[in-house]
Design an enzyme around this catalytic site. Structure first.
Site, PDB file in Angstrom:
ATOM      1  N   GLY A  23       0.800  -1.217   0.000  1.00 35.03           N
ATOM      2  CA  GLY A  23       0.000   0.000   0.000  1.00 35.03           C
ATOM      3  C   GLY A  23       0.830   1.263   0.000  1.00 35.03           C
ATOM      4  O   GLY A  23       0.599   2.180   0.785  1.00 35.03           O
ATOM      5  N   GLY A  24       1.794   1.341  -0.917  1.00 32.61           N
ATOM      6  CA  GLY A  24       2.727   2.464  -0.922  1.00 32.61           C
ATOM      7  C   GLY A  24       2.349   3.614  -1.820  1.00 32.61           C
ATOM      8  O   GLY A  24       3.194   4.453  -2.131  1.00 32.61           O
ATOM      9  N   SER A  25       1.096   3.700  -2.220  1.00 35.61           N
ATOM     10  CA  SER A  25       0.700   4.753  -3.154  1.00 35.61           C
ATOM     11  C   SER A  25       0.197   6.013  -2.469  1.00 35.61           C
ATOM     12  O   SER A  25       0.073   7.067  -3.100  1.00 35.61           O
ATOM     13  CB  SER A  25      -0.394   4.237  -4.104  1.00 35.61           C
ATOM     14  OG  SER A  25      -1.582   3.925  -3.370  1.00 35.61           O
ATOM     15  N   ASP A  71      -3.876  -7.201  -4.898  1.00 36.83           N
ATOM     16  CA  ASP A  71      -5.082  -6.905  -4.133  1.00 36.83           C
ATOM     17  C   ASP A  71      -5.070  -7.683  -2.825  1.00 36.83           C
ATOM     18  O   ASP A  71      -4.908  -8.910  -2.837  1.00 36.83           O
ATOM     19  CB  ASP A  71      -6.314  -7.286  -4.972  1.00 36.83           C
ATOM     20  CG  ASP A  71      -7.622  -6.795  -4.361  1.00 36.83           C
ATOM     21  OD1 ASP A  71      -7.659  -6.513  -3.150  1.00 36.83           O
ATOM     22  OD2 ASP A  71      -8.609  -6.705  -5.105  1.00 36.83           O
ATOM     23  N   SER A 150      -2.774  -1.427  15.091  1.00 40.19           N
ATOM     24  CA  SER A 150      -3.654  -0.302  15.414  1.00 40.19           C
ATOM     25  C   SER A 150      -3.973  -0.343  16.897  1.00 40.19           C
ATOM     26  O   SER A 150      -4.011  -1.420  17.505  1.00 40.19           O
ATOM     27  CB  SER A 150      -4.951  -0.396  14.599  1.00 40.19           C
ATOM     28  OG  SER A 150      -5.938   0.481  15.114  1.00 40.19           O
ATOM     29  N   TYR A 163     -12.275  -5.497  12.426  1.00 35.67           N
ATOM     30  CA  TYR A 163     -10.978  -4.846  12.166  1.00 35.67           C
ATOM     31  C   TYR A 163     -10.059  -4.994  13.369  1.00 35.67           C
ATOM     32  O   TYR A 163      -8.878  -5.338  13.239  1.00 35.67           O
ATOM     33  CB  TYR A 163     -11.223  -3.371  11.841  1.00 35.67           C
ATOM     34  CG  TYR A 163      -9.985  -2.542  11.654  1.00 35.67           C
ATOM     35  CD1 TYR A 163      -9.271  -2.572  10.456  1.00 35.67           C
ATOM     36  CD2 TYR A 163      -9.527  -1.692  12.670  1.00 35.67           C
ATOM     37  CE1 TYR A 163      -8.136  -1.798  10.274  1.00 35.67           C
ATOM     38  CE2 TYR A 163      -8.399  -0.912  12.501  1.00 35.67           C
ATOM     39  CZ  TYR A 163      -7.702  -0.960  11.302  1.00 35.67           C
ATOM     40  OH  TYR A 163      -6.580  -0.198  11.128  1.00 35.67           O
ATOM     41  N   ALA A 164     -10.607  -4.763  14.577  1.00 39.56           N
ATOM     42  CA  ALA A 164      -9.811  -4.889  15.802  1.00 39.56           C
ATOM     43  C   ALA A 164      -9.317  -6.316  15.991  1.00 39.56           C
ATOM     44  O   ALA A 164      -8.179  -6.547  16.405  1.00 39.56           O
ATOM     45  CB  ALA A 164     -10.638  -4.446  17.007  1.00 39.56           C
ATOM     46  N   ALA A 165     -10.183  -7.285  15.691  1.00 36.19           N
ATOM     47  CA  ALA A 165      -9.790  -8.688  15.820  1.00 36.19           C
ATOM     48  C   ALA A 165      -8.633  -9.019  14.886  1.00 36.19           C
ATOM     49  O   ALA A 165      -7.685  -9.722  15.258  1.00 36.19           O
ATOM     50  CB  ALA A 165     -10.981  -9.596  15.526  1.00 36.19           C
ATOM     51  N   LYS A 167      -6.374  -6.907  13.636  1.00 38.37           N
ATOM     52  CA  LYS A 167      -5.149  -6.233  14.065  1.00 38.37           C
ATOM     53  C   LYS A 167      -4.564  -6.893  15.314  1.00 38.37           C
ATOM     54  O   LYS A 167      -3.335  -6.999  15.451  1.00 38.37           O
ATOM     55  CB  LYS A 167      -5.432  -4.755  14.319  1.00 38.37           C
ATOM     56  CG  LYS A 167      -5.709  -3.955  13.060  1.00 38.37           C
ATOM     57  CD  LYS A 167      -4.514  -3.976  12.112  1.00 38.37           C
ATOM     58  CE  LYS A 167      -4.701  -3.045  10.923  1.00 38.37           C
ATOM     59  NZ  LYS A 167      -3.537  -3.042  10.014  1.00 38.37           N
TER      60      LYS A 167
END
Length: 255
Positions: A23-25, A71, A150, A163-165, A167
């Site tokens: 994800g370097g864009s 992706d 995060s 999302y938390a799970a 991370k």
């Protein structure tokens, strides 16, 4: 004076280190790409579609920058990407699992497909990419992995359960992998950023932003350069005896 290499048509091997940044864009990923290039690294990154930044860097720095489409939702594409990086640069010394996807919705109304997508993109995909890159690192004598986690992994917030799970899983993955890969001279750490100005926080309302700032001992959100500084510390020789750790950089909001 003509050197032996010039007379035989040979070229010197490029011994510059190689970093893979997912994800370097844009955002933190873009900052890391720019700063690592400035420090003399060769850098490879991916995202779903090329943008002006990656296109310009690829044109200006073809010897040091590589971009390809991949992706997070299709982990097998990440294995293909890692192979392409190895073919292009011959080595991988650093992996920063930066890319991630945040979806905010109350758990009871979140569709199973959405939960599955969040786990795949935020946990399964970085695990698969790490495996592919770590195999290259073992052949090259070592390397460094930094997983971007995060504060959602260590403090509960409404609307981000899946999302938390994911991370939290990434932090656990970090500790176990550090145990396995230490013998290969590969360090594995995670960085746990708090709220900082990024695409993920762009939609935070002014009311919520003020609330976050009031709850943060330093009284403000972080900025992308402060997060990048912490990542670069974990990639540098200054952290050469640090592995299996989760470095929290959040202005004190979780203390």
């Amino acid at each position: 004076m003509t050197t032996a290499q010039e007379s035989t048509g040979e070229t010197a091997a490029d011994d510059r280190k190689v970093a893979v940044i997912s994800g370097g864009s844009k955002g933190l990923g873009r900052a890391l790409v720019e700063r690592l290039l400035e420090e003399g690294w060769r850098v490879a990154t991916f995202c779903r579609a090329q943008n002006d930044f990656t296109r310009t860097i690829a044109e200006d720095r073809p010897d040091a920058f590589f971009w390809a489409a991949a992706d997070l939702g299709e982990p097998q594409s990440l294995r293909t990407f890692a192979r392409s990086v190895t073919e292009r640069f011959g080595r991988i010394d650093l992996l920063v699992n930066n890319a991630g996807v945040l979806h905010q919705e109350l758990f009871l109304t979140t569709a199973p497909k959405q939960i599955d997508a969040l786990i795949t993109k935020n946990l399964t995909a970085p695990i698969m990419l790490t495996q592919a890159c770590a195999r290259v690192m073992t052949r090259g004598g070592g390397g460094t992995v930094v997983n971007i986690s995060s504060i959602n992994a260590i403090r509960g917030y409404r609307g981000v359960t899946a999302y938390a799970a994911a991370k939290a899983g990434l932090d656990g993955f970090t500790r176990s992998l550090a145990r396995e890969l230490g013998a290969f001279n590969i360090r594995v750490n995670s960085l746990v950023p708090g709220f900082f100005d990024s695409d993920m926080t762009a939609e935070v309302t002014s009311t919520n932003r003020e609330r976050i700032q009031r709850r943060t001992p330093l009284g403000r959100l972080g900025n992308v350069d402060e997060i990048a500084d912490a990542v670069l510390f974990l990639t540098s020789s200054r952290s050469s005896f640090v592995t299996g750790q989760s470095l929290v950089i959040d202005g004190g909001i979780t203390c």
